[in-house]
Design an enzyme around this catalytic site. Structure first.
Site, PDB file in Angstrom:
ATOM      1  N   HIS A  53       1.092  -1.616   0.000  1.00 38.56           N
ATOM      2  CA  HIS A  53      -0.165  -0.033   0.147  1.00 38.56           C
ATOM      3  C   HIS A  53       1.295   1.325   0.483  1.00 38.56           C
ATOM      4  CE1 HIS A  53      -3.497  -1.703   2.243  1.00 38.56           C
ATOM      5  NE2 HIS A  53      -3.291  -2.918   0.825  1.00 38.56           N
ATOM      6  N   GLU A  55       1.049   3.736   1.823  1.00 38.76           N
ATOM      7  CA  GLU A  55       1.286   4.249   2.871  1.00 38.76           C
ATOM      8  C   GLU A  55       2.492   3.175   3.393  1.00 38.76           C
ATOM      9  OE1 GLU A  55      -1.699   3.654   2.030  1.00 38.76           O
ATOM     10  OE2 GLU A  55      -3.214   3.982   3.570  1.00 38.76           O
ATOM     11  N   CYS A  83      -6.529   2.406   5.668  1.00 45.41           N
ATOM     12  CA  CYS A  83      -6.770   0.933   6.446  1.00 45.41           C
ATOM     13  C   CYS A  83      -6.289  -0.175   7.713  1.00 45.41           C
ATOM     14  CB  CYS A  83      -6.684  -0.300   5.539  1.00 45.41           C
ATOM     15  SG  CYS A  83      -4.942  -1.014   4.699  1.00 45.41           S
ATOM     16  N   CYS A  86      -2.499  -0.206   7.119  1.00 40.51           N
ATOM     17  CA  CYS A  86      -1.724   0.767   7.453  1.00 40.51           C
ATOM     18  C   CYS A  86      -1.395   2.045   8.899  1.00 40.51           C
ATOM     19  CB  CYS A  86      -1.934   1.933   6.319  1.00 40.51           C
ATOM     20  SG  CYS A  86      -1.835   0.533   4.685  1.00 40.51           S
TER      21      CYS A  86
END
Length: 149
Positions: A53, A55, A83, A86
């Site tokens: 992801h 992040e 999420c 993250c």
């Protein structure tokens, strides 16, 4: 009069680049002392890595650049509400401030779902500012998924 670019503008550019590669359009930027020190977009498909992801990737890049796992004096700008995975990474990295664009009622973990940063088990909670560049971020996501129907 020309608009001055913001850190969220760069995160949105990263999201657009991710979308151009077929990735879910999420971009992230880490800022320290008013300077971008890391920026990237989602790469889960490109890297065949479900943890890739934006992040997580941008935190890794910033930590490597600074030579520290702690990003205490850093801010994170991301186009979509993080999420749970993250949010955990943000907490462990000790990010000072989190700015995000679009909320994510289905997968978000900051203002939706588990609300990670208000849990007693959270080691560090950043200051959180939501809705930054929200319309542009939300439109980018909606257009991406609409085009895949």
């Amino acid at each position: 009069m020309m608009k001055t670019p913001t850190f969220m503008d760069e995160a949105l550019r990263q999201a657009e680049a991710a979308a151009a590669c077929g990735e879910v359009p999420v971009g992230a930027v880490v800022v320290r002392d008013g300077e971008i020190i890391a920026s990237t977009g989602n790469r889960t498909l490109t890297d065949n890595d479900p943890t890739a992801h934006a992040e997580v990737l941008v935190i890794r890049e910033a930590a490597a650049r600074l030579g520290s796992q702690r990003l205490i004096d850093c801010d994170l700008y991301v186009t979509l509400e993080p999420c749970a995975m993250c949010a955990g990474a943000i907490s462990f990295a000790r990010i000072q401030r989190l700015y995000f664009g679009a909320g994510d009622p289905k997968g978000g973990a900051v203002e939706h779902g588990p609300r990670f940063f208000v849990q007693a088990t959270c080691h560090h909670a950043p200051e959180v500012y939501s809705g930054i560049g929200e319309m542009r971020a939300a439109t980018l996501l909606k257009d991406f998924f609409r085009d895949r129907l």
